[in-house]
Design a protein around this motif. Structure first.
Motif, PDB file in Angstrom:
ATOM      1  N   PRO A   1      74.417  43.626   2.410  1.00  0.00           N
ATOM      2  CA  PRO A   1      74.370  45.083   2.228  1.00  0.00           C
ATOM      3  C   PRO A   1      74.927  45.833   3.436  1.00  0.00           C
ATOM      4  N   ARG A   2      74.602  45.337   4.625  1.00  0.00           N
ATOM      5  CA  ARG A   2      75.156  45.921   5.839  1.00  0.00           C
ATOM      6  C   ARG A   2      76.283  45.017   6.304  1.00  0.00           C
ATOM      7  N   ASN A   3      77.438  45.147   5.674  1.00  0.00           N
ATOM      8  CA  ASN A   3      78.508  44.161   5.820  1.00  0.00           C
ATOM      9  C   ASN A   3      79.574  44.626   6.801  1.00  0.00           C
ATOM     10  N   ASN A   4      79.164  44.789   8.059  1.00  0.00           N
ATOM     11  CA  ASN A   4      80.126  45.187   9.079  1.00  0.00           C
ATOM     12  C   ASN A   4      79.638  44.674  10.435  1.00  0.00           C
ATOM     13  N   GLY A   5      80.488  44.793  11.423  1.00  0.00           N
ATOM     14  CA  GLY A   5      80.124  44.373  12.763  1.00  0.00           C
ATOM     15  C   GLY A   5      80.416  42.907  13.016  1.00  0.00           C
ATOM     16  N   PRO A   6      80.238  42.478  14.265  1.00  0.00           N
ATOM     17  CA  PRO A   6      80.502  41.081  14.641  1.00  0.00           C
ATOM     18  C   PRO A   6      79.637  40.112  13.845  1.00  0.00           C
ATOM     19  N   LEU A   7      80.156  38.876  13.690  1.00  0.00           N
ATOM     20  CA  LEU A   7      79.429  37.839  12.964  1.00  0.00           C
ATOM     21  C   LEU A   7      78.787  36.893  13.979  1.00  0.00           C
ATOM     22  N   VAL A   8      77.477  36.745  13.863  1.00  0.00           N
ATOM     23  CA  VAL A   8      76.708  35.914  14.795  1.00  0.00           C
ATOM     24  C   VAL A   8      76.035  34.788  14.011  1.00  0.00           C
ATOM     25  N   TYR A   9      76.230  33.564  14.477  1.00  0.00           N
ATOM     26  CA  TYR A   9      75.576  32.407  13.856  1.00  0.00           C
ATOM     27  C   TYR A   9      74.400  31.980  14.721  1.00  0.00           C
ATOM     28  N   VAL A  10      73.271  31.671  14.075  1.00  0.00           N
ATOM     29  CA  VAL A  10      72.044  31.312  14.791  1.00  0.00           C
ATOM     30  C   VAL A  10      71.512  29.991  14.236  1.00  0.00           C
ATOM     31  N   SER A  11      71.359  29.012  15.109  1.00  0.00           N
ATOM     32  CA  SER A  11      70.778  27.735  14.696  1.00  0.00           C
ATOM     33  C   SER A  11      70.078  27.097  15.883  1.00  0.00           C
ATOM     34  N   PHE A  12      68.865  26.610  15.652  1.00  0.00           N
ATOM     35  CA  PHE A  12      68.095  25.964  16.711  1.00  0.00           C
ATOM     36  C   PHE A  12      67.758  24.519  16.358  1.00  0.00           C
ATOM     37  N   GLY A  13      68.589  23.914  15.533  1.00  0.00           N
ATOM     38  CA  GLY A  13      68.398  22.517  15.208  1.00  0.00           C
ATOM     39  C   GLY A  13      67.222  22.282  14.283  1.00  0.00           C
ATOM     40  N   SER A  14      67.035  21.029  13.897  1.00  0.00           N
ATOM     41  CA  SER A  14      65.993  20.703  12.930  1.00  0.00           C
ATOM     42  C   SER A  14      64.597  20.912  13.500  1.00  0.00           C
ATOM     43  N   LEU A  15      64.409  20.673  14.790  1.00  0.00           N
ATOM     44  CA  LEU A  15      63.091  20.909  15.399  1.00  0.00           C
ATOM     45  C   LEU A  15      62.815  22.399  15.517  1.00  0.00           C
ATOM     46  N   GLY A  16      63.778  23.132  16.033  1.00  0.00           N
ATOM     47  CA  GLY A  16      63.585  24.570  16.213  1.00  0.00           C
ATOM     48  C   GLY A  16      63.381  25.313  14.913  1.00  0.00           C
TER      49      GLY A  16
END
Length: 431
Positions: free
Chosen positions: A259-274
């Motif tokens: 819905p808010r489809n603008n701005g920089p794209l940030v990927y977030v991942s903390f692995g299987s434990l996180g």
């Protein structure tokens, strides 16, 4: 099977997705080069490699627990240690590092007989070990073996490097000495137990604090040159090969509309434990929803635990990570070596909030080499997180350096180099 036409390469990665998927990338290239890669699997990882088209061989475990009870045991083990992820690396030595090393040694003991049987059945030309501990059955098989160091470079000790798992700069001599002493003292009984196990299996004893020797055949280090340390003891280039990361091939990923489809794209991942730490992700959501950006977040099997997700956040249980990182402007992660190398491979800055193991070392190195920033997971504030995100997205000089480094890493074709080094270990006369 004609060995000269199709050498069998048996991969034995530790039961973590970082090591597993790193090995997948190398195995993909070996397959393209005409070899026959197969995977020896720990409990819970069955099917991971089959999804990439590789044969799997489950290693039986000597345990009084059923497979279901084993899975429950590890879930409870990890849940118990979630609070310890918010501790300083020194405080984790007794709360997290010691019990994990104890579990690792127990695993090595429990799989020894099953691994010996599996290796006899497969009769590989080369074994590729991506782990932090030696399994005596590998040495006893008298098959050439390759050690893959897919953790931080600090896993291979040197006088000029900070202690493994410390998250310290090498310049902090007093801090490094204190951490090293406490590490050795804490792990002393576990190391003695492991050395007794090695001795009983006919292997040489290892120096204190070390659980895995270097391979006499080949050792592959994933640390890219941009983050590499200067060593006191220069490694023999015939026995040690530095790679510019090792990134696997994944299918394309199409970023979903939000819905808010603008701005920089940030990927977030903390692995299987996180991914197990739901409250941590919810605290991130509170910050992300105020920013004019888009966030793709890997929350693993906990995806159903989230009921209120901001409209600029998209959650998935799993992502084809290399394909996602390639499209992103920023990667927020835990400092796992796979994630860190993938960010560098695609020229993406890293914001690292480490919580355990070599994530601390990679986070420190990201700051020292100006390829990212670090926040302490145990005491970050909303203002610090916002400032770090904005600083990394606006740092043109860092982006330029990362882009130049990305070109170097991709031209190096390290996956092919790793595969060739493994094939070089094949004895053409072996039956």
């Amino acid at each position: 099977m004609n060995r000269k036409e199709a050498p069998v390469i048996a991969f034995f990665p530790e039961a973590s997705f970082g090591a597993a998927l790193n090995c997948v990338g190398i195995a993909q290239e070996l397959r393209a080069m005409g070899a026959h890669p197969v995977f020896l699997t720990h409990g819970g990882f069955g099917g991971v490699f089959a999804d990439y088209g590789f044969d799997e061989f489950a290693v039986p475990v000597q345990s009084e627990l059923t497979e279901e009870e084993t899975q429950t045991y590890w879930q409870e083990f990890l849940s118990h240690h979630l609070p310890h992820f918010n501790m300083h690396p020194t405080d984790q030595l007794t709360t997290y590092v010691e019990p994990v090393w104890n579990a690792i040694v127990e695993t090595a003991e429990s799989v020894e007989q099953g691994l010996e049987t599996a290796l006899e059945r497969i009769n590989p030309d080369v074994v590729v070990l991506d782990n932090v501990i030696m399994f005596p059955a590998i040495v006893r098989s008298e098959c050439p073996w390759v050690r893959v160091i897919s953790c931080a470079e600090t896993e291979l000790p040197d006088n000029c490097l900070p202690p493994y798992l410390s998250g310290l700069p090498a310049s902090d001599a007093a801090g490094c000495a204190a951490f090293r002493d406490q590490y050795l003292e804490t792990l002393g009984p576990i190391h003695a137990r492991y050395n007794k196990f090695r001795q009983d299996k006919g292997l040489e004893l290892l120096p204190e604090g070390e659980f895995l020797e270097t391979s006499p055949h080949q050792n592959l280090l994933l640390a890219p040159s941009i983050i590499r340390h200067d060593r006191d003891q220069v490694l023999d280039s015939g026995q040690f090969t530095f790679l510019e990361g090792c990134v696997r091939q994944e299918g394309p990923y199409r970023v979903p509309q939000m819905p808010r489809n603008n701005g920089p794209l940030v990927y977030v991942s903390f692995g299987s434990l996180g991914a197990m730490d739901v409250s941590f992700f919810e605290s991130l959501f509170d910050v992300f929803k105020t920013l004019d950006m888009r966030f793709l977040i890997n929350v693993g099997a906990q995806i159903d635990a989230y009921s209120r997700v901001p409209d600029n956040v998209h959650l998935q249980e799993w992502f084809p990570q290399p394909s996602v990182v390639e499209q992103c402007d920023l990667f927020i992660h835990h400092g796992g070596n796979n994630s860190f190398c993938e960010a560098l491979y695609f020229g993406v800055p890293s914001l690292i909030l480490p919580y355990c193991w070599d994530g601390h070392d990679n986070a420190q190195r990201a700051v020292e080499t100006s390829v990212g920033l670090r926040l302490n997971r145990w005491d970050w504030t909303t203002e610090q997180l916002e400032n770090a995100i904005n600083q990394l997205l606006g740092d043109a000089e860092m982006k330029s350096r990362l882009a130049a480094n990305s070109e170097v890493m991709q031209l190096r074709k390290s996956v092919q180099l790793a595969a060739q080094k493994i094939l070089d270990c094949v004895n053409p006369n072996r039956i």
